[in-house]
Write an enzyme that holds these catalytic residues in place. Structure first.
Site, PDB file in Angstrom:
ATOM      1  N   HIS A 257       0.931  -1.377   0.115  1.00 27.54           N
ATOM      2  CA  HIS A 257      -0.221   0.110   0.107  1.00 27.54           C
ATOM      3  C   HIS A 257       0.836   1.432   0.292  1.00 27.54           C
ATOM      4  O   HIS A 257       0.928   2.026   1.176  1.00 27.54           O
ATOM      5  CB  HIS A 257      -0.920   0.070   1.350  1.00 27.54           C
ATOM      6  CG  HIS A 257      -2.249  -0.566   1.144  1.00 27.54           C
ATOM      7  ND1 HIS A 257      -3.190  -1.019   1.918  1.00 27.54           N
ATOM      8  CD2 HIS A 257      -2.586  -1.475   0.161  1.00 27.54           C
ATOM      9  CE1 HIS A 257      -4.120  -1.586   1.684  1.00 27.54           C
ATOM     10  NE2 HIS A 257      -3.943  -1.861   0.574  1.00 27.54           N
TER      11      HIS A 257
ATOM     12  N   ALA B 202       2.389   1.640   5.874  1.00 25.70           N
ATOM     13  CA  ALA B 202       1.981   0.935   6.943  1.00 25.70           C
ATOM     14  C   ALA B 202       0.871  -0.223   7.168  1.00 25.70           C
ATOM     15  O   ALA B 202       0.938  -0.504   8.067  1.00 25.70           O
ATOM     16  CB  ALA B 202       0.995   2.241   7.727  1.00 25.70           C
ATOM     17  N   HIS B 203       1.002  -0.557   6.032  1.00 23.67           N
ATOM     18  CA  HIS B 203       0.097  -1.966   5.718  1.00 23.67           C
ATOM     19  C   HIS B 203       1.040  -2.976   4.821  1.00 23.67           C
ATOM     20  O   HIS B 203       1.552  -2.718   3.758  1.00 23.67           O
ATOM     21  CB  HIS B 203      -1.099  -1.593   4.885  1.00 23.67           C
ATOM     22  CG  HIS B 203      -1.893  -0.679   5.580  1.00 23.67           C
ATOM     23  ND1 HIS B 203      -2.984   0.090   4.838  1.00 23.67           N
ATOM     24  CD2 HIS B 203      -2.094  -0.168   6.867  1.00 23.67           C
ATOM     25  CE1 HIS B 203      -3.369   0.965   5.537  1.00 23.67           C
ATOM     26  NE2 HIS B 203      -3.019   0.909   6.826  1.00 23.67           N
ATOM     27  N   GLN B 204       1.440  -4.122   5.385  1.00 25.73           N
ATOM     28  CA  GLN B 204       2.095  -5.276   4.838  1.00 25.73           C
ATOM     29  C   GLN B 204       1.105  -6.418   4.753  1.00 25.73           C
ATOM     30  O   GLN B 204       0.638  -6.975   5.639  1.00 25.73           O
ATOM     31  CB  GLN B 204       3.267  -5.375   5.602  1.00 25.73           C
ATOM     32  CG  GLN B 204       4.176  -4.383   5.694  1.00 25.73           C
ATOM     33  CD  GLN B 204       3.881  -3.414   6.865  1.00 25.73           C
ATOM     34  OE1 GLN B 204       3.925  -4.071   7.861  1.00 25.73           O
ATOM     35  NE2 GLN B 204       3.703  -1.972   6.913  1.00 25.73           N
TER      36      GLN B 204
END
Length: 762
Positions: free
Chosen positions: A522, A686-688
């Site tokens: 993201h 901040a999103h994996q």
């Protein structure tokens, strides 16, 4: 817990059996738990020891004072602003702190290259190679070390690095700028203050909670230590086992289920299975940052609650990655956004990936249960509770006729804390440490081992087609010594997140070629606007409560939202075109609003066995980012910003209120035409997701639709790593919903294997 010393066991080989009482495995008095929490936090806050050579430190000091030199300030400035301008990095000890981070805390595959560059800059020939003719003096012998070059010329040199044809020099600029500025604006003195905060008009920890910082003895243990203090296993080792791990056999603990990780996935699985009556041990490598122990200070919070102390990046420094590493994982430090899985994403996973779970009644019910357990609220946040950035986003979109969507959050709608990225002191934000892990505690069937790092998943042959998981070998450490544990279990759940789960699986000998591939991040880019006359400061108010959209026909569009930026991260992302310009931008910190574009990425990356991350942005994703950047600039202008800019290294900005419409359109055209894949603009994540994705067969995925490994029976994954593709919004609800479904699959297997076990209602 019950310690069982059988006659054929030595003092070094103790087996611990799970019982509801758990008397000897840490259920000690509250003051002992408090002491251990404080000890662990003091350990985390201890400054790392600087082990760099004198040559390396010479270069670091020169670089620190290039990015943050002492500058003569205008007499019209306030006293605090004058002090800020005239204070260099070396004057407050930034080089020494940075040296400690490079020595002990920073982990990156190219760290050796950075240290090589530092050594080269301490020589005249290395300086000439890296810096060119600008490093030469007008006097014999002409060649100089970097530290001998005049500050003015050093600034020109590092600025040239940021735009260099050579990737390695752009990486050097990106790494040093990020590290120097983040440390300079987060380091603390003896009174937990930063020398620059007054000049930035920043208050430090949330003043609204000042009365909560000193904890009264009259408060309950739960209020003082957090709701999970009774579930923490701090006193695991009996006195006779206080031996270094290498001198003793692993201590064995038996349970029904071991869960590695306590975040959005692991916390849900642990809570569901413990409530069902099964004995659960949660292994968490981070610490427990209870409400009363939250400092709400940026530097210590990054150290204590974030993966890699907040210094996690891709191999080429192209993307900064933020991920939680504490009890509660990412749910403890996220910004409260709680989106259900979008309908078009569910449809894609069902129809294109053949996953019938999605679109089923079971998955819809899981989302309902998750949202109910987290207390997700919808509707508009009161204007007085919103942040400066959110009010700018709403106002700009309203002026342009763009639709603005309210964001559902797992906190009350009047929750106006701008410090939730450092944890929620009031406990209003319902992460897993406030919900599912509390269920585990109240069930009497589980404990949490903090400071416990999984080494590998154990598995063995039992005459099956697949190997069978038998538990987890881990390193457990509190205080001055560590011990090795083997947690023996009937079921093993790995939920370490999309960065750490593939590392653990590879270290455990799993060979599935999809492990570590298909990583989605993201990508995020930001734009800023200066609003000098706004009453609210940039860091006040609820972080993320509204959004706009950048639509796409194929479902891979973007969303425009608002970030949380305190001085350290603000400085790390702010463009540096000169030291004077940078310091001026920092003095406007409290009146600078930011909005960002987040792309649902088609491109993907990889995580190797060492945890190093490689990611290359897909050109189509870059085009979507550019559309988002144009929309953000126009939103800022419509909202009334006096000056608008991006974070491109050239420091693109325009005085929106004084420029002509033609010049403004030229500015928009310029920023939209920039390259965003060449280390020229900070890109964040901040999103994996997706590094061990779910699928229909082992040729294309790591786990099946039930979350079980194709390779090892009894090994389940339940975190963001098994998400099939990028989602396009905050994935917390999706992860918890998938984890809830995985927990139901595990329950079916446990009931088959342990049919006589009494169970509580789920």
């Amino acid at each position: 817990m019950e310690l069982l010393n059988s006659e054929n066991q030595s003092e070094r080989d103790v087996k611990i059996r799970m019982t509801p009482e758990r008397a000897l495995l840490s259920r000690g008095p509250a003051d002992k738990v408090a002491e251990n929490i404080a000890t662990e936090q003091n350990r985390l806050q201890t400054q790392p020891k600087n082990r760099l050579t004198a040559r390396e430190m010479e270069s670091i000091t020169a670089l620190c004072d290039t990015f943050v030199p002492s500058i003569k300030a205008s007499l019209e400035c306030s006293i605090s602003t004058q002090a800020f301008y005239e204070t260099s990095a070396s004057m407050v000890g930034t080089p020494e702190i940075l040296g400690g981070y490079l020595s002990e805390k920073l982990r990156h595959p190219l760290l050796w290259l950075l240290r090589t560059a530092l050594w080269l800059l301490s020589t005249w020939y290395g300086t000439f190679i890296l810096c060119g003719i600008k490093s030469l003096s007008g006097n014999f012998p002409y060649f100089q070390r970097f530290s001998q070059v005049e500050v003015k010329h050093r600034e020109e040199i590092v600025l040239n690095w940021s735009l260099s044809y050579f990737t390695i020099l752009r990486m050097l600029f990106r790494a040093m700028k990020f590290l120097v500025h983040l440390i300079y604006f987060t380091q603390l003195d003896e009174s937990n203050q930063n020398h620059a905060w007054k000049a930035l008009d920043y208050c430090g920890p949330d003043p609204g909670h000042a009365d909560e910082i000193t904890i009264s003895n009259s408060q309950s243990d739960a209020d003082r230590l957090g709701p999970l203090y009774q579930a923490l296993a701090y006193n695991l080792r009996p006195p006779q086992l206080l031996l270094p791990a290498k001198k003793s056999k692993p201590t064995t603990i038996s349970c029904d289920v071991v869960v590695v990780g306590s975040g959005a996935g692991g916390g849900v699985v642990a809570g569901v299975l413990a409530r069902a009556g099964y004995k659960v041990i949660v292994l968490e490598k981070g610490g427990y940052n209870a409400r009363s122990n939250l400092s709400l200070l940026e530097g210590p919070s990054l150290d204590q609650m974030y993966e890699a102390n907040g210094f996690l990046a891709t191999d080429d420094m192209g993307m900064l990655i933020l991920a939680g590493s504490t009890v509660g994982g990412g749910t403890a430090i996220n910004w409260s956004a709680s989106f259900r899985t979008p309908d078009h994403v569910i449809s894609e996973w069902k129809n294109e990936h053949g996953l019938d779970l999605f679109g089923s009644e079971a998955y819809a019910e899981a989302m309902d249960i998750v949202c109910n357990r987290m207390g997700v609220e919808t509707g508009k946040v009161p204007p007085e509770c919103e942040s400066l950035s959110t009010s700018v986003l709403r106002r700009g979109c309203r002026e342009l006729g763009h639709k603005v969507n309210d964001i559902p959050c797992n906190a009350p709608r009047n929750h106006d804390c701008g410090w939730c990225c450092f944890g929620c002191r009031r406990g209003h934000k319902k992460g897993t440490q406030e919900t599912w892990l509390v269920d585990l505690l109240e069930s009497g069937n589980g404990v949490i081992l903090t400071g416990c790092k999984a080494i590998r998943v154990a598995h063995e042959e039992r005459g099956h087609r697949r190997r069978v998981a038998t538990g987890v070998l881990c390193q457990y450490g509190h205080g001055s010594s560590d011990m090795t544990l083997f947690v023996e279990s009937k079921m093993t759940v790995v939920a370490c997140g999309a960065i750490n789960t593939p590392v653990l699986l590879k270290r455990s000998g799993l060979k599935n070629p999809n492990i570590g591939k298909h990583l989605r991040l993201h990508p995020v880019v930001m734009a800023w606007g200066h609003f000098p006359n706004c009453e609210k400061k940039s860091y006040e108010g609820a972080i993320l409560t509204a959004m706009a959209k950048v639509k796409s026909k194929d479902g891979y569009g973007a969303v425009i939202q608002t970030p949380s930026l305190h001085p350290g991260m603000f400085s790390a992302l702010t463009p540096w075109v000169s030291s004077a310009d940078f310091k001026f931008q920092m003095t406007r910190f409290s009146r600078t609003a930011h909005i960002f574009t987040l792309v649902r990425d088609r491109g993907s990356g990889t995580v190797d066995s060492s945890g190093y991350i490689r990611y290359r942005m897909d050109p189509r994703d870059e085009l979507t980012l550019k559309k988002g950047i144009e929309k953000m600039i126009r939103i800022m202008e419509a909202a009334g910003a006096e000056e608008i800019g991006t974070q491109h290294c050239k420091g693109d900005k325009v005085r929106a209120k004084s420029v002509s419409s033609h010049d403004f359109e030229e500015f928009v055209k310029t920023v939209k035409g920039r390259d965003y894949r060449g280390l020229t603009t900070p890109i964040c994540s901040a999103h994996q997701m997706g590094s061990c994705r779910m699928g229909k067969n082992e040729k294309t995925s790591v786990v099946d639709e039930r979350g079980e490994s194709w390779e090892v029976e009894g090994l389940y994954l339940a975190d963001s790593s098994i998400v099939p593709t990028a989602i396009g919004v905050n994935p917390m609800v999706t992860i918890q919903s998938i984890a809830y479904c995985v927990s139901q699959s595990i329950l079916q297997e446990l009931r088959r294997k342990i049919p006589k076990q009494s169970k509580a209602n789920v």
